[in-house]
Design a protein around this motif. Structure first.
Motif, PDB file in Angstrom:
ATOM      1  N   MET A   1       9.269  10.268  68.275  1.00 51.53           N
ATOM      2  CA  MET A   1      10.239  10.493  67.198  1.00 51.53           C
ATOM      3  C   MET A   1      10.406  11.991  66.950  1.00 51.53           C
ATOM      4  O   MET A   1       9.430  12.726  66.905  1.00 51.53           O
ATOM      5  CB  MET A   1       9.737   9.825  65.921  1.00 51.53           C
ATOM      6  CG  MET A   1      10.731   9.929  64.800  1.00 51.53           C
ATOM      7  SD  MET A   1       9.979   9.487  63.225  1.00 51.53           S
ATOM      8  CE  MET A   1      11.385   9.632  62.186  1.00 51.53           C
ATOM      9  N   ASN A   2      11.662  12.428  66.795  1.00 52.54           N
ATOM     10  CA  ASN A   2      11.899  13.846  66.555  1.00 52.54           C
ATOM     11  C   ASN A   2      11.911  14.127  65.059  1.00 52.54           C
ATOM     12  O   ASN A   2      12.949  14.041  64.424  1.00 52.54           O
ATOM     13  CB  ASN A   2      13.230  14.262  67.191  1.00 52.54           C
ATOM     14  CG  ASN A   2      13.525  15.719  66.938  1.00 52.54           C
ATOM     15  OD1 ASN A   2      12.610  16.494  66.669  1.00 52.54           O
ATOM     16  ND2 ASN A   2      14.789  16.085  66.988  1.00 52.54           N
ATOM     17  N   CYS A   3      10.775  14.446  64.517  1.00 49.59           N
ATOM     18  CA  CYS A   3      10.694  14.721  63.086  1.00 49.59           C
ATOM     19  C   CYS A   3      10.926  16.216  62.850  1.00 49.59           C
ATOM     20  O   CYS A   3      10.320  17.055  63.504  1.00 49.59           O
ATOM     21  CB  CYS A   3       9.319  14.317  62.554  1.00 49.59           C
ATOM     22  SG  CYS A   3       9.178  14.493  60.779  1.00 49.59           S
ATOM     23  N   ARG A   4      11.824  16.513  61.913  1.00 44.50           N
ATOM     24  CA  ARG A   4      12.092  17.924  61.579  1.00 44.50           C
ATOM     25  C   ARG A   4      11.050  18.402  60.574  1.00 44.50           C
ATOM     26  O   ARG A   4      10.446  17.594  59.854  1.00 44.50           O
ATOM     27  CB  ARG A   4      13.484  18.119  60.960  1.00 44.50           C
ATOM     28  CG  ARG A   4      14.629  17.891  61.925  1.00 44.50           C
ATOM     29  CD  ARG A   4      14.992  16.459  61.897  1.00 44.50           C
ATOM     30  NE  ARG A   4      16.007  16.110  62.893  1.00 44.50           N
ATOM     31  CZ  ARG A   4      16.198  14.869  63.305  1.00 44.50           C
ATOM     32  NH1 ARG A   4      15.438  13.877  62.894  1.00 44.50           N
ATOM     33  NH2 ARG A   4      17.142  14.610  64.181  1.00 44.50           N
ATOM     34  N   VAL A   5      10.915  19.729  60.483  1.00 45.24           N
ATOM     35  CA  VAL A   5       9.902  20.295  59.584  1.00 45.24           C
ATOM     36  C   VAL A   5      10.519  21.367  58.690  1.00 45.24           C
ATOM     37  O   VAL A   5      11.195  22.278  59.167  1.00 45.24           O
ATOM     38  CB  VAL A   5       8.735  20.909  60.384  1.00 45.24           C
ATOM     39  CG1 VAL A   5       7.702  21.520  59.430  1.00 45.24           C
ATOM     40  CG2 VAL A   5       8.069  19.859  61.267  1.00 45.24           C
ATOM     41  N   LYS A   6      10.236  21.224  57.391  1.00 49.74           N
ATOM     42  CA  LYS A   6      10.598  22.259  56.407  1.00 49.74           C
ATOM     43  C   LYS A   6       9.315  22.894  55.890  1.00 49.74           C
ATOM     44  O   LYS A   6       8.421  22.186  55.410  1.00 49.74           O
ATOM     45  CB  LYS A   6      11.380  21.629  55.255  1.00 49.74           C
ATOM     46  CG  LYS A   6      11.593  22.543  54.080  1.00 49.74           C
ATOM     47  CD  LYS A   6      12.452  21.875  53.019  1.00 49.74           C
ATOM     48  CE  LYS A   6      12.450  22.695  51.744  1.00 49.74           C
ATOM     49  NZ  LYS A   6      11.857  21.961  50.616  1.00 49.74           N
ATOM     50  N   ILE A   7       9.229  24.198  56.018  1.00 52.86           N
ATOM     51  CA  ILE A   7       8.097  24.939  55.449  1.00 52.86           C
ATOM     52  C   ILE A   7       8.578  25.512  54.122  1.00 52.86           C
ATOM     53  O   ILE A   7       9.511  26.325  54.075  1.00 52.86           O
ATOM     54  CB  ILE A   7       7.632  26.068  56.403  1.00 52.86           C
ATOM     55  CG1 ILE A   7       7.261  25.511  57.799  1.00 52.86           C
ATOM     56  CG2 ILE A   7       6.466  26.833  55.786  1.00 52.86           C
ATOM     57  CD1 ILE A   7       6.037  24.622  57.835  1.00 52.86           C
ATOM     58  N   VAL A 172       5.716   6.557  57.982  1.00 50.48           N
ATOM     59  CA  VAL A 172       6.953   6.573  57.188  1.00 50.48           C
ATOM     60  C   VAL A 172       8.202   6.725  58.059  1.00 50.48           C
ATOM     61  O   VAL A 172       9.284   6.286  57.696  1.00 50.48           O
ATOM     62  CB  VAL A 172       6.879   7.709  56.119  1.00 50.48           C
ATOM     63  CG1 VAL A 172       8.147   7.806  55.304  1.00 50.48           C
ATOM     64  CG2 VAL A 172       5.670   7.505  55.209  1.00 50.48           C
ATOM     65  N   ARG A 173       8.053   7.371  59.205  1.00 52.55           N
ATOM     66  CA  ARG A 173       9.205   7.669  60.081  1.00 52.55           C
ATOM     67  C   ARG A 173      10.304   8.413  59.312  1.00 52.55           C
ATOM     68  O   ARG A 173      11.460   7.990  59.283  1.00 52.55           O
ATOM     69  CB  ARG A 173       9.773   6.388  60.694  1.00 52.55           C
ATOM     70  CG  ARG A 173       8.733   5.563  61.421  1.00 52.55           C
ATOM     71  CD  ARG A 173       8.989   5.558  62.907  1.00 52.55           C
ATOM     72  NE  ARG A 173       7.752   5.338  63.611  1.00 52.55           N
ATOM     73  CZ  ARG A 173       7.476   5.796  64.829  1.00 52.55           C
ATOM     74  NH1 ARG A 173       8.336   6.530  65.469  1.00 52.55           N
ATOM     75  NH2 ARG A 173       6.341   5.548  65.415  1.00 52.55           N
ATOM     76  N   PRO A 174       9.947   9.508  58.655  1.00 53.46           N
ATOM     77  CA  PRO A 174      10.947  10.224  57.858  1.00 53.46           C
ATOM     78  C   PRO A 174      11.888  11.038  58.745  1.00 53.46           C
ATOM     79  O   PRO A 174      11.575  11.321  59.908  1.00 53.46           O
ATOM     80  CB  PRO A 174      10.091  11.167  57.005  1.00 53.46           C
ATOM     81  CG  PRO A 174       8.921  11.465  57.882  1.00 53.46           C
ATOM     82  CD  PRO A 174       8.652  10.204  58.656  1.00 53.46           C
ATOM     83  N   TYR A 175      13.003  11.435  58.174  1.00 50.58           N
ATOM     84  CA  TYR A 175      13.901  12.370  58.880  1.00 50.58           C
ATOM     85  C   TYR A 175      13.195  13.709  59.067  1.00 50.58           C
ATOM     86  O   TYR A 175      13.322  14.355  60.112  1.00 50.58           O
ATOM     87  CB  TYR A 175      15.185  12.567  58.059  1.00 50.58           C
ATOM     88  CG  TYR A 175      16.087  13.626  58.629  1.00 50.58           C
ATOM     89  CD1 TYR A 175      16.898  13.365  59.730  1.00 50.58           C
ATOM     90  CD2 TYR A 175      16.112  14.913  58.073  1.00 50.58           C
ATOM     91  CE1 TYR A 175      17.705  14.354  60.273  1.00 50.58           C
ATOM     92  CE2 TYR A 175      16.916  15.894  58.614  1.00 50.58           C
ATOM     93  CZ  TYR A 175      17.710  15.614  59.708  1.00 50.58           C
ATOM     94  OH  TYR A 175      18.502  16.605  60.242  1.00 50.58           O
ATOM     95  N   ALA A 176      12.451  14.110  58.017  1.00 48.93           N
ATOM     96  CA  ALA A 176      11.766  15.407  58.051  1.00 48.93           C
ATOM     97  C   ALA A 176      10.531  15.348  57.166  1.00 48.93           C
ATOM     98  O   ALA A 176      10.426  14.489  56.281  1.00 48.93           O
ATOM     99  CB  ALA A 176      12.694  16.515  57.550  1.00 48.93           C
ATOM    100  N   VAL A 177       9.610  16.267  57.405  1.00 47.42           N
ATOM    101  CA  VAL A 177       8.481  16.457  56.498  1.00 47.42           C
ATOM    102  C   VAL A 177       8.573  17.850  55.886  1.00 47.42           C
ATOM    103  O   VAL A 177       9.165  18.766  56.478  1.00 47.42           O
ATOM    104  CB  VAL A 177       7.114  16.283  57.209  1.00 47.42           C
ATOM    105  CG1 VAL A 177       6.854  14.830  57.519  1.00 47.42           C
ATOM    106  CG2 VAL A 177       7.018  17.145  58.459  1.00 47.42           C
ATOM    107  N   ASP A 178       7.977  17.977  54.708  1.00 47.96           N
ATOM    108  CA  ASP A 178       8.028  19.217  53.936  1.00 47.96           C
ATOM    109  C   ASP A 178       6.614  19.549  53.496  1.00 47.96           C
ATOM    110  O   ASP A 178       5.897  18.668  53.011  1.00 47.96           O
ATOM    111  CB  ASP A 178       8.929  18.953  52.720  1.00 47.96           C
ATOM    112  CG  ASP A 178       8.936  20.066  51.692  1.00 47.96           C
ATOM    113  OD1 ASP A 178      10.022  20.483  51.288  1.00 47.96           O
ATOM    114  OD2 ASP A 178       7.849  20.493  51.257  1.00 47.96           O
ATOM    115  N   VAL A 179       6.224  20.801  53.668  1.00 50.26           N
ATOM    116  CA  VAL A 179       4.860  21.188  53.283  1.00 50.26           C
ATOM    117  C   VAL A 179       4.894  22.554  52.619  1.00 50.26           C
ATOM    118  O   VAL A 179       5.690  23.414  52.970  1.00 50.26           O
ATOM    119  CB  VAL A 179       3.924  21.213  54.510  1.00 50.26           C
ATOM    120  CG1 VAL A 179       4.370  22.257  55.537  1.00 50.26           C
ATOM    121  CG2 VAL A 179       2.479  21.447  54.122  1.00 50.26           C
TER     122      VAL A 179
END
Ligand SMILES: O=C(O)c1ccccc1NCC(=O)[C@H](O)[C@H](O)COP(=O)(O)O
Length: 209
Positions: A1-7, A172-179
């Motif tokens: 799965m291509n999960c995007r990442v927001k920092i 969860v299979r989210p569109y993106a994760v945020d940390v």
């Protein structure tokens, strides 16, 4: 799965460019003056002018005055806004740029209802609820509260770290994760090694040992 990442919680050009070079898709800037990650609109606009074109800058506000939001977005057409307070759907939709709405998760939240209310949002960001703390809590919430068939892309936030992000993406299979806090060496300063490892694990590029 291509999960995007927001920092999220970027406060310097150095941290911004390191996150981008490590593969971040989006960077979050906190314009909430009680946050240890606060950055001024002038400093943030100077940073985002130097970002490559495919990286999305995200401006985080908590119940901010309209004049503050407009002052920021007049400095760059690149912003997407993340409303992280109690903003109504109407007040989120009145600006000239797209927005995400953060929902602070607890058992009584009906996400299907929230998604319908914020119908103009590009995505919803799901964060942990903690009384009196609007965000950046470093705490996870019960991911089982997220229904599978939501009509908006989900950005999963709240207490993610290098140790749990792969499991979170799998569950969860989210569109993106945020940390934010999970990749810091101290509040407001990113740890370059954790940022790089978090992104690799979120995107499934490294096995978790
Ligand atoms: O980061 C903050 O200090 C903050 C303050 C007030 C509202 C929101 C805030 N951060 C929001 C974010 O998008 C964080 O990335 C998100 O809450 C997750 O934070 P963490 O649990 O530390 O990863």
């Amino acid at each position: 799965m291509n999960c995007r990442v927001k920092i999220c919680g970027i406060t310097s050009l150095e941290d911004a460019l390191h996150a981008v070079n490590a593969g971040a898709d989006a960077l979050g800037f906190v314009f909430y003056d009680k946050s240890p990650r606060y950055i001024s609109p002038e400093a943030a606009n100077a940073i985002i002018a130097l970002l490559p074109p495919f990286v999305v800058p995200i401006a985080l506000f908590v119940n901010a005055d309209e004049s503050l939001v407009n002052a920021l977005i007049s400095g760059s057409k690149r912003w997407i806004i993340q409303f992280h307070g109690d903003e109504s759907p109407e007040s989120c939709a009145k600006y000239a740029v797209p927005f995400y709405k953060a929902i602070r998760m607890k058992p009584e939240v009906d996400l299907q209802v929230e998604v319908e209310r914020y119908s103009e949002a590009l995505a919803i960001l799901l964060d942990a609820y903690k009384l009196g703390v609007p965000g950046g809590t470093g705490e996870t919430f019960d991911w089982h509260l997220i229904p599978e068939n939501l009509a908006k892309p989900v950005i999963l936030a709240g207490g993610l770290t290098v140790d749990n992000v792969a499991e979170a993406v799998q569950a969860v299979r989210p569109y993106a994760v945020d940390v934010s806090g999970g990749v810091e060496k101290e509040k407001g300063l990113k740890d370059p090694d954790k940022v790089a490892l978090f992104i690799k694990r979120a995107k499934g590029l490294l096995p978790v040992l």
